[in-house]
Design an enzyme around this catalytic site. Structure first.
Site, short mmCIF file in Angstrom:
data_model
loop_
_atom_site.label_atom_id
_atom_site.label_comp_id
_atom_site.label_asym_id
_atom_site.label_seq_id
_atom_site.Cartn_x
_atom_site.Cartn_y
_atom_site.Cartn_z
N GLU A 95 0.81 -1.44 0.11
CA GLU A 95 0.12 0.10 0.13
C GLU A 95 0.82 1.13 0.06
O GLU A 95 1.90 1.21 0.60
CB GLU A 95 -0.84 0.05 1.34
CG GLU A 95 -1.97 -1.12 1.10
CD GLU A 95 -2.96 -1.24 2.34
OE1 GLU A 95 -3.85 -1.89 1.98
OE2 GLU A 95 -2.47 -0.70 3.36
N SER A 198 12.00 6.88 7.05
CA SER A 198 11.68 6.64 8.51
C SER A 198 12.03 5.29 8.94
O SER A 198 11.49 4.15 8.41
CB SER A 198 10.12 6.86 8.71
OG SER A 198 9.80 6.74 9.76
N SER A 221 11.30 6.16 14.47
CA SER A 221 10.26 5.60 15.26
C SER A 221 10.65 5.28 16.65
O SER A 221 10.90 4.04 16.74
CB SER A 221 9.29 4.73 14.61
OG SER A 221 8.74 5.22 13.34
N ASN A 297 -3.66 5.55 15.75
CA ASN A 297 -5.23 4.93 14.94
C ASN A 297 -5.02 3.36 15.56
O ASN A 297 -4.20 2.73 15.10
CB ASN A 297 -4.96 5.09 13.49
CG ASN A 297 -4.47 6.39 13.24
OD1 ASN A 297 -5.39 7.32 13.25
ND2 ASN A 297 -3.55 6.80 12.86
N CYS A 340 -1.00 6.36 10.20
CA CYS A 340 0.09 5.58 10.31
C CYS A 340 -0.27 4.25 11.29
O CYS A 340 -0.99 4.21 12.04
CB CYS A 340 0.72 6.43 11.26
SG CYS A 340 1.74 7.38 10.31
#
Ligand code: SF4
Length: 347
Positions: A95, A198, A221, A297, A340
């Protein structure tokens, strides 16, 4: 699953293509022409290469394939975010996401099918790593999003983050080759300053990037600056400890002079106390950095819940009081699971 035994033409360098034509009794220059079609013009087929002869196109067709990605499904969020389900030549799906603001659009691209790491809060982790993406598969995601940016937002793509599926530093060579094409005038000609890789933090690879003096930006992260807590949510931290990570980031800054961004989610009951923010402040002292606090989320009804506004406020105030730049990132594309940590949530 469909496979093709012909060679993927985009795995070849320009020199190899030039050599191919010379071996076939043609001019080396033909290689340049075809290379331009493949990258700058993103040709999907040999037939579309209108300035090369029919014989050349047939020769190419007999020897090679163009393994172009296909956007299988495109979902548009109420806020303008677009999520693409991208089908690869072997049928696997990854994706990628287009995130618009009024002034710019950002592509969030995938680097692996699934992920070999095991972050507890991440939907992609549940897929396990199936394979690395090839440079052209990463490049194609950017090209597709650039077209969507022009079509739906009337502006070319301005930024890229490697924050989709996969750990980019576990597919380092291909990610670098893709960035090379994205920034090259023979590709998309984008500035490397607009690209952010990232990572969840692979110290050895951060050192390698620093040694190679890469020009793109680095984001980590982090999510916790306390080993015990970080290991509980990002189990690979047991092997790549915060001390190693910190030292590699110091080294990164010494070599590149490029400020580091820490991506950080605050979860209720996990990292929302004063000692958590104090540890983050200490971690930030080792190299110039800024903190992005990202809204979480949920990927299901599990243990990870967004912390209270009060806890976020405590983070913001403490970081600012210590002179550390902090931004709070509201989530985008939540209604289509494009935010995210949600990629692959409903695949
Ligand atoms: S957060 Fe990133 S590194 Fe961690 S499992 Fe998910 S995709 Fe992999």
């Amino acid at each position: 699953m469909k496979t093709n035994s012909k060679k993927d033409i985009r795995s070849m360098t320009k020199e190899q293509l030039r050599d191919f034509f010379v071996e076939k009794g043609d001019k080396a220059f033909r290689g340049n022409q075809v290379y331009e079609w493949l990258w700058q013009k993103s040709a999907h087929s040999f037939d579309g290469m209108t300035n090369v002869s029919k014989e050349t196109r047939e020769l190419l067709d007999a020897n090679f394939v163009i393994n172009h990605i296909k956007v299988d499904q495109m979902q548009r969020s109420k806020d303008g975010t677009i999520k693409n389900a991208v089908r690869l030549h072997d049928g696997l799906i990854v994706e990628s996401v287009l995130i618009p603001t009024s002034k710019r659009t950002t592509a969030c691209v995938s680097s692996q099918v699934g992920c070999s790491l095991d972050c507890k809060f991440c939907a992609t982790a549940r897929l396990k790593r199936m394979r690395n993406l090839n440079p052209d598969e990463i490049y194609d995601q950017v090209v597709a999003i650039d077209s969507q940016s022009k079509l739906y937002h009337n502006m070319p793509l301005s930024n890229i983050v490697f924050m989709g599926m996969g750990e980019p530093l576990m597919n380092y060579n291909n990610v670098l080759k893709a960035i090379d094409k994205i920034t090259s005038p023979e590709g998309l000609g984008m500035s490397s300053k607009r690209i952010t890789v990232s990572t969840s933090g692979v110290p050895k690879m951060i050192r390698k990037m620093a040694d190679e003096k890469v020009k793109f930006k680095l984001a980590v992260s982090l999510h916790s600056a306390i080993d015990e807590i970080r290991t509980s949510i990002m189990p690979f931290n047991a092997n790549f400890t915060l001390k190693d990570l910190r030292e590699s980031l110091q080294y990164w800054y010494e070599q590149t002079k490029s400020r580091i961004t820490y991506e950080y989610v605050v979860w209720q009951g996990i990292n929302d106390s004063k000692k958590d923010v104090d540890a983050l402040v200490d971690f930030c002292r080792f190299a110039p950095s800024k903190v992005n606090l990202i809204e979480y989320n949920p990927i299901d009804d599990g243990e990870f819940r967004q912390a209270s506004n009060k806890a976020i406020e405590m983070y913001v105030n403490t970081l600012e009081d210590n002179g550390i730049t902090v931004t709070v990132r509201r989530s985008r594309g939540k209604d289509i699971d494009a935010a995210c940590g949600q990629l692959a949530n409903k695949s």
